[in-house]
Design a protein around this motif. Structure first.
Motif, PDB file in Angstrom:
ATOM      1  N   ASP A  20      -2.171   4.663  -5.143  1.00 57.32           N
ATOM      2  CA  ASP A  20      -2.844   3.588  -4.412  1.00 57.32           C
ATOM      3  C   ASP A  20      -1.863   2.544  -3.884  1.00 57.32           C
ATOM      4  OD1 ASP A  20      -5.628   4.401  -4.811  1.00 57.32           O
ATOM      5  OD2 ASP A  20      -5.258   3.990  -6.930  1.00 57.32           O
ATOM      6  N   VAL A  21      -0.949   2.097  -4.749  1.00 56.41           N
ATOM      7  CA  VAL A  21       0.004   1.060  -4.341  1.00 56.41           C
ATOM      8  C   VAL A  21       1.388   1.374  -4.876  1.00 56.41           C
ATOM      9  CG1 VAL A  21      -1.693  -0.807  -4.134  1.00 56.41           C
ATOM     10  CG2 VAL A  21      -0.573  -0.406  -6.341  1.00 56.41           C
ATOM     11  N   LEU A  48      -6.198  -4.440  -1.864  1.00 60.29           N
ATOM     12  CA  LEU A  48      -5.400  -3.248  -1.616  1.00 60.29           C
ATOM     13  C   LEU A  48      -6.080  -1.990  -2.147  1.00 60.29           C
ATOM     14  CD1 LEU A  48      -1.856  -4.652  -2.525  1.00 60.29           C
ATOM     15  CD2 LEU A  48      -2.831  -4.322  -0.243  1.00 60.29           C
ATOM     16  N   PRO A  52       0.842  -1.201   0.000  1.00 57.34           N
ATOM     17  CA  PRO A  52       0.000   0.000   0.000  1.00 57.34           C
ATOM     18  C   PRO A  52       0.875   1.247   0.000  1.00 57.34           C
ATOM     19  CG  PRO A  52      -0.670  -1.541   1.723  1.00 57.34           C
ATOM     20  CD  PRO A  52       0.648  -2.020   1.211  1.00 57.34           C
TER      21      PRO A  52
END
Length: 376
Positions: free
Chosen positions: A74-75, A111, A67
């Protein structure tokens, strides 16, 4: 002796495959990672028989995902290219094809919140510190697999993933043209002088005219057997690595900078038969190109190289622009590349010579998940 096991997912992204790990499932001490990844792939071994590797660079890849704490991301995603013959793990660059698997992975692993019909996943590639925006089709809270999208180099069809490499210029070196020039003359030991273009756009790439290598530019895997030409190409690549500052002396790049820069061999649009025996027509493309990755002909065309090729085609003064403009005027955004497995479209958004973003379309799917076991 015991074996360690690590949770992972094995995925195809575009024309590549990778073992994908959550960063939290790997040791906190990152100095241990490379040894784990070598064992996961079964390197060094030309057959990679004791690991997950598939004996070519496009199937000897690792991705690590976590994350992000950035509001616009976002990731985080880190890419590792695992060599096959030598025990080396290279994290100096990104893989565009594997990037396409990160959005679906992030959705399916929870995620990122799944939003139908399309979930936008913003991915930070930590190798290059560049953002990739992925538009993933979603159904029943899962990334879709089935669809009617065809990408060359992958059998059948899949669900379309639209990818946009944002501000890709200077991804590794910090400069769009690392040498400061749009064209350079390299003095290649035992071969003589040759004109090239070196660009860093999503990945560092050195472009070579097919005719300057005394080849047609439509060759497929038979190129790997032409030892003289492959040695010529490798020396050019190594000199480009030195010019980019990856090594102090070009000879070191054979073992210290094996996956960057990438190599693209370019020629005017031509008819040829692709890897699957399909007849590809010159009229279907804007540029004929072949990629060389980790010493072998790439059986398709890397997506980061596609973005870099599209950028070079749009910028006057590069050898790519000169060759592409023999047939067409590059005022349009979509550039069609003819490669070993067919054709690929690249959508280039430019502001003069500044590369705003490069768009490509891919498909991806989960192949298996579970644990991978490695020897202590």
């Amino acid at each position: 002796m015991y074996m360690q096991k690590y949770p992972c997912v094995y995925m195809r992204g575009g024309t590549s495959k990778a073992v994908i790990f959550h960063e939290k499932d790997l040791p906190e001490d990152k100095s241990l990672w490379d040894n784990i990844f070598l064992k996961v792939m079964g390197t060094p071994d030309v057959k990679q028989i004791d690991g997950m590797g598939g004996t070519v660079s496009s199937t000897s890849k690792i991705a690590i995902v976590s994350p992000s704490d950035r509001e616009d991301v976002d990731v985080n995603y880190t890419f590792k290219q695992v060599d096959i013959i030598i025990p080396r793990v290279d994290g100096s660059a990104n893989c565009g094809n594997i990037s396409s698997a990160i959005g679906p992975f992030a959705i399916d692993e929870g995620l990122v919140e799944a939003v139908e019909p399309i979930t936008v996943v913003r991915v930070l590639n930590t190798n290059t510190n560049k953002i990739i925006e992925e538009h993933v089709r979603v159904k029943d809270k899962r990334a879709m697999v089935h669809g009617d999208e065809v990408i060359k180099g992958v059998p059948g069809t899949g669900s379309r993933i639209d990818m946009y490499f944002e501000q890709p210029g200077g991804a590794v070196t910090g400069k769009l043209f690392p040498t400061g020039n749009k064209k350079d003359i390299f003095d290649v030991p035992d071969f003589g002088s040759i004109e090239v273009t070196v660009i860093d756009c999503s990945n560092p790439i050195v472009f070579i005219r097919a005719r300057d290598l005394k080849i047609k530019g439509t060759e497929l895997v038979e190129l790997n057997n032409n030892k003289e030409v492959m040695e010529y190409i490798e020396r050019i690549r190594c000199i480009a690595a030195e010019k980019c500052g990856f090594v102090d002396k070009w000879e070191q790049a054979r073992t210290m900078s094996t996956s960057v820069p990438k190599v693209s061999i370019v020629s005017i649009p031509q008819d040829y038969e692709d890897m699957d025996g399909n007849n590809i027509k010159a009229s279907e493309m804007d540029l004929c190109c072949r990629a060389v990755s980790v010493g072998k002909l790439h059986k398709a065309y890397p997506m980061t190289v596609a973005v870099g090729t599209g950028a070079a085609a749009k910028i006057p003064g590069t050898i790519v622009n000169e060759i592409a403009c023999l047939s067409k005027n590059y005022s349009k955004d979509i550039i069609v590349l003819g490669h070993s497995s067919g054709t690929t479209e690249v959508d280039m958004k430019m502001n003069g010579e500044e590369v705003l973003k490069g768009g490509v379309t891919r498909t991806a799917r989960r192949i298996m998940d579970g644990y991978v076991y490695v020897r202590d």
